[in-house]
Design an enzyme around this catalytic site. Structure first.
Site, PDB file in Angstrom:
ATOM      1  N   SER A  23      10.258  46.795 -51.322  1.00  0.00           N
ATOM      2  CA  SER A  23      11.033  46.219 -50.211  1.00  0.00           C
ATOM      3  C   SER A  23      11.766  44.936 -50.575  1.00  0.00           C
ATOM      4  CB  SER A  23      10.145  45.930 -48.983  1.00  0.00           C
ATOM      5  OG  SER A  23       9.422  47.058 -48.637  1.00  0.00           O
TER       6      SER A  23
ATOM      7  N   GLU B 253      20.018  53.619 -58.484  1.00  0.00           N
ATOM      8  CA  GLU B 253      18.871  52.829 -58.031  1.00  0.00           C
ATOM      9  C   GLU B 253      17.615  53.644 -58.317  1.00  0.00           C
ATOM     10  OE1 GLU B 253      18.856  51.990 -53.795  1.00  0.00           O
ATOM     11  OE2 GLU B 253      16.784  51.309 -53.916  1.00  0.00           O
TER      12      GLU B 253
ATOM     13  N   LYS C 165       5.660  33.773 -62.972  1.00  0.00           N
ATOM     14  CA  LYS C 165       4.756  34.643 -63.744  1.00  0.00           C
ATOM     15  C   LYS C 165       4.852  36.128 -63.352  1.00  0.00           C
ATOM     16  CE  LYS C 165       1.701  32.873 -66.073  1.00  0.00           C
ATOM     17  NZ  LYS C 165       2.004  32.132 -67.290  1.00  0.00           N
TER      18      LYS C 165
ATOM     19  N   THR D  44       7.315  37.741 -62.357  1.00  0.00           N
ATOM     20  CA  THR D  44       8.557  38.264 -62.947  1.00  0.00           C
ATOM     21  C   THR D  44       8.377  38.502 -64.442  1.00  0.00           C
ATOM     22  OG1 THR D  44       9.943  37.255 -61.291  1.00  0.00           O
ATOM     23  CG2 THR D  44      10.990  37.690 -63.405  1.00  0.00           C
ATOM     24  N   GLN D  45       7.740  37.532 -65.104  1.00  0.00           N
ATOM     25  CA  GLN D  45       7.505  37.708 -66.544  1.00  0.00           C
ATOM     26  C   GLN D  45       6.711  38.992 -66.795  1.00  0.00           C
ATOM     27  OE1 GLN D  45       5.832  34.206 -68.498  1.00  0.00           O
ATOM     28  NE2 GLN D  45       6.665  32.907 -66.909  1.00  0.00           N
TER      29      GLN D  45
ATOM     30  N   GLY E  96      15.046  62.062 -31.857  1.00  0.00           N
ATOM     31  CA  GLY E  96      13.618  62.188 -32.131  1.00  0.00           C
ATOM     32  C   GLY E  96      13.164  63.632 -32.120  1.00  0.00           C
TER      33      GLY E  96
ATOM     34  N   CYS F  76      21.525  62.849 -29.703  1.00  0.00           N
ATOM     35  CA  CYS F  76      20.722  63.996 -30.117  1.00  0.00           C
ATOM     36  C   CYS F  76      19.603  64.271 -29.110  1.00  0.00           C
ATOM     37  CB  CYS F  76      20.223  63.811 -31.547  1.00  0.00           C
ATOM     38  SG  CYS F  76      19.951  65.405 -32.350  1.00  0.00           S
TER      39      CYS F  76
ATOM     40  N   GLY G 123      18.290  62.261 -27.286  1.00  0.00           N
ATOM     41  CA  GLY G 123      18.716  61.462 -26.127  1.00  0.00           C
ATOM     42  C   GLY G 123      19.700  62.228 -25.266  1.00  0.00           C
TER      43      GLY G 123
ATOM     44  N   GLU H  94      11.722  73.072 -26.919  1.00  0.00           N
ATOM     45  CA  GLU H  94      10.970  72.408 -27.994  1.00  0.00           C
ATOM     46  C   GLU H  94       9.575  72.045 -27.496  1.00  0.00           C
ATOM     47  OE1 GLU H  94      12.961  68.969 -29.699  1.00  0.00           O
ATOM     48  OE2 GLU H  94      11.367  68.626 -31.155  1.00  0.00           O
TER      49      GLU H  94
ATOM     50  N   HIS I 168      25.050  62.819 -34.488  1.00  0.00           N
ATOM     51  CA  HIS I 168      24.592  61.456 -34.790  1.00  0.00           C
ATOM     52  C   HIS I 168      25.778  60.588 -35.210  1.00  0.00           C
ATOM     53  CE1 HIS I 168      20.164  62.087 -34.982  1.00  0.00           C
ATOM     54  NE2 HIS I 168      20.554  63.341 -35.139  1.00  0.00           N
TER      55      HIS I 168
ATOM     56  N   GLU J  36      25.996  57.515 -35.420  1.00  0.00           N
ATOM     57  CA  GLU J  36      25.574  56.302 -36.133  1.00  0.00           C
ATOM     58  C   GLU J  36      25.697  56.418 -37.646  1.00  0.00           C
ATOM     59  OE1 GLU J  36      23.623  58.421 -34.565  1.00  0.00           O
ATOM     60  OE2 GLU J  36      21.617  58.598 -35.451  1.00  0.00           O
TER      61      GLU J  36
HETATM   62  N1  GLN Z   1      14.226  67.514 -31.646  1.00  0.00           N
HETATM   63  C1  GLN Z   1      15.574  67.788 -31.264  1.00  0.00           C
HETATM   64  C2  GLN Z   1      16.148  69.006 -31.982  1.00  0.00           C
HETATM   65  O1  GLN Z   1      15.637  69.433 -32.956  1.00  0.00           O
HETATM   66  C3  GLN Z   1      16.475  66.580 -31.481  1.00  0.00           C
HETATM   67  C4  GLN Z   1      16.630  66.209 -32.927  1.00  0.00           C
HETATM   68  C5  GLN Z   1      17.192  64.830 -33.106  1.00  0.00           C
HETATM   69  O2  GLN Z   1      17.190  63.994 -32.204  1.00  0.00           O
HETATM   70  N2  GLN Z   1      17.661  64.526 -34.293  1.00  0.00           N
HETATM   71  O3  GLN Z   1      17.135  69.538 -31.552  1.00  0.00           O
END
Ligand code: GLN
Length: 537
Positions: free
Chosen positions: A15, A142, A191, A193-194, A356, A383, A385, A407, A509, A511
């Site tokens: 990290s 990396e 130390k 780092t060494q 999620g 998603c 959400g 689900e 997504h 984001e």
């Molecule tokens: N669990 C949900 C699905 O599989 C939403 C997935 C998510 O939010 N990335 O469709």
């Protein structure tokens, strides 16, 4: 010019931000006119992080081509503004998988298959792969893990071999370490780092540059001491002092002349100085916000900041674009109930319900949607959400009390969110979701169309379930508008509530594609809407 290969290893502790240092160097080289990409080699045995719990490894980042990758690839894309792909993230699992499959095919002709040379050959092949495309001048690799770990040893061994197989001016090794400050002794300690550099050298890898993560500035004496004990050129020990923003790190590295040292060692002549104008403009806006908003991020992995990394970063980008400090308050979905929603969410200027998987926290997410919908609070669902926004609407506006996603409720009479057709026959979990970039057509006259200002967009996906088209008509009649659809399958990708000040939810997504220089449009408008709600400061 030959392709140049730069390797970044880490020592002393995990990290330390190897990904940020690698991305910062890449940014500097890119800003000097080079074509650069970054790849990450992860030492675990999973084929990819797609099946890892976010608590283990933070967010799973998804690329255009649908690779489920380490979250550092998100940093690479955000810093460089160029896409990465499956080839940019390799795990030990993937290496072994290739070698073992090849062995079963008989490709090794009866030879004993060993870590050296077979595994290391495959590692080297992949380390050089992106360089063979002709698309890049510089490949930064990396190496995940910490030098000295059993797990990353084969990667470092492969690096050692490449150190001699590549022309000297095409190979460069950077080692990132920690210089702890002992408060009681009021001293920075070299130390560890060494020892870490000794470890690296005992494998046979010689670092060209040592980057020291430190809370306090390094004195010239300390730099010289590290150079002397670690066998690097004086002047090739540089500091990376804790920065106020990760996006400041490229500038800090430039001040330390990291890019200068790198182009000298790699013998790349005649490059202009790095042009970082746009990054600096972004940083100025980020540093001097004129306004602020409070946004609730409702999710279930809230204890670990990295679990929603790309969402957090998107708010930083969208906030800067609006000259606004966005305070993101993570709210545990499981804690939200009808009777405390007001306490937890009442003072928020916007509510985002996060992606999620699984059942935990779902009812809390539905409560959060309901609260946002009924109180006119700007709402953004991503998603899962989005799926919960659809369930909430079905339950509380259409009155289908049993509406659910299959689900969690496979037998409900109102499966408003259901498994995608192609998912129904799948039994394995790894890399079987709908993944990567898909086109989306935006419906004219909708909020989504207005936000993007275009008819067609492309965004990245990672899900198994979808809006069930069988319920689309009654939903639309009751006021939930489908404003984005996949042009090939007709799948609903965006829903919104035209009767609400700002209510939008997306199956994809957004984001993943936000960068400081290109903030994601929905995040920008969401922050704008939150500002408006707060009262036009
Ligand atoms: N669990 C949900 C699905 O599989 C939403 C997935 C998510 O939010 N990335 O469709």
């Amino acid at each position: 010019m030959n392709t140049k290969y730069i390797f970044v290893t880490g020592g002393v502790a995990s990290s330390l931000g190897k990904g940020i240092i690698a991305a910062s160097l890449a940014k500097l080289l890119q800003a000097r006119g080079l074509r650069v990409t970054i790849q990450k080699f992860d030492p675990y045995l999973n084929i990819d992080p797609g099946t890892l719990n976010p608590y283990e490894h933070g967010e799973c980042y998804v690329t255009e081509d649908g690779a489920e990758t380490d979250l550092d690839l998100g940093h690479y894309e955000r810093f460089l503004g160029v896409y990465t792909s499956q080839a940019n993230n390799v795990t030990t699992g993937r290496i072994y998988n290739t070698v073992i499959t090849r062995e079963r095919e008989g490709a090794y002709l009866g030879k004993t298959v060993q870590i050296v040379p077979h595994i290391t050959d495959e590692i080297k092949r992949r380390m050089l792969l992106l360089g063979k495309t002709g698309d890049y001048d510089v490949i930064i690799t990396e190496v995940g893990g910490t030098v000295g770990d059993i797990e990353s040893h084969p990667f470092v061994e492969a690096m050692r071999q490449l150190q001699w197989e590549l022309p000297e001016e095409d190979f460069l090794s950077i080692h990132l370490t920690l210089i702890p400050y002992l408060r009681a002794a009021k001293e920075l300690k070299t130390k560890p780092t060494q020892h870490s550099v000794q470890e690296l050298q005992s494998i046979g890898v010689h670092p060209d540059i040592i980057v020291c993560r430190t809370e306090k500035r390094l004195t010239p004496e300390i730099r010289n001491k590290i150079a002397r004990f670690c066998n690097v050129k004086p002047g090739h020990v540089i500091q990376s002092v804790d920065a106020w923003s990760i996006y400041q790190v490229p500038l800090n590295m430039e001040a330390e002349k990291l890019d200068e040292m790198v182009v000298n060692k790699l013998a790349i002549p005649g490059l202009p100085k790095a042009d970082l104008t746009r990054l600096k403009e972004f940083l100025t806006r980020l540093r001097h916000p004129k306004k602020e908003v409070d946004i609730a991020l409702v999710g279930k992995y809230v204890e670990l900041q990295d679990a929603y990394k790309s969402i957090q970063e998107s708010f930083i980008h969208a906030g800067a674009a609006n000259e606004c400090k966005v305070h993101v308050h993570t709210v545990h979905a499981e804690h939200i109930h009808e009777d405390n929603a007001e306490d937890l969410l009442g003072r928020m200027d916007g509510i985002l319900v996060a992606p999620g998987f699984g059942e935990r926290g779902l009812e809390g997410k539905i409560c959060a949607v309901k609260y946002a919908r009924e109180h006119g609070i700007p709402f953004f669902g991503i998603c899962l959400g989005m799926q919960m926004a659809v369930v909430e609407f079905a339950r509380n506006v259409l009155g289908w009390a049993d509406a659910a996603s299959t689900e969690v409720e496979p037998h409900t009479a109102h499966p408003v969110i259901d498994l995608m057709e192609e998912q129904k026959t799948l039994t394995v979990k790894g890399h079987t979701m709908r993944l990567g970039a898909y086109p989306c057509h935006l419906v004219d006259g909708t909020l989504a169309h207005d936000i993007y200002g275009r008819d067609d967009i492309s965004e990245r996906h990672r899900h198994r379930y979808e809006f069930n088209d069988a319920f689309r008509e009654p939903m639309e009649k009751a006021g939930l508008k489908v404003s984005g659809v996949n042009p090939d399958s007709g799948l609903a990708e965006i829903v919104e509530l035209p009767s609400h000040p700002f209510f939008i939810a997306v199956q994809f997504h957004p984001e993943y594609k936000s960068t400081p220089e290109r903030p994601q449009p929905i995040f920008m408008r969401f922050v704008e809407a939150a500002l408006k709600r707060r009262g036009g400061q």
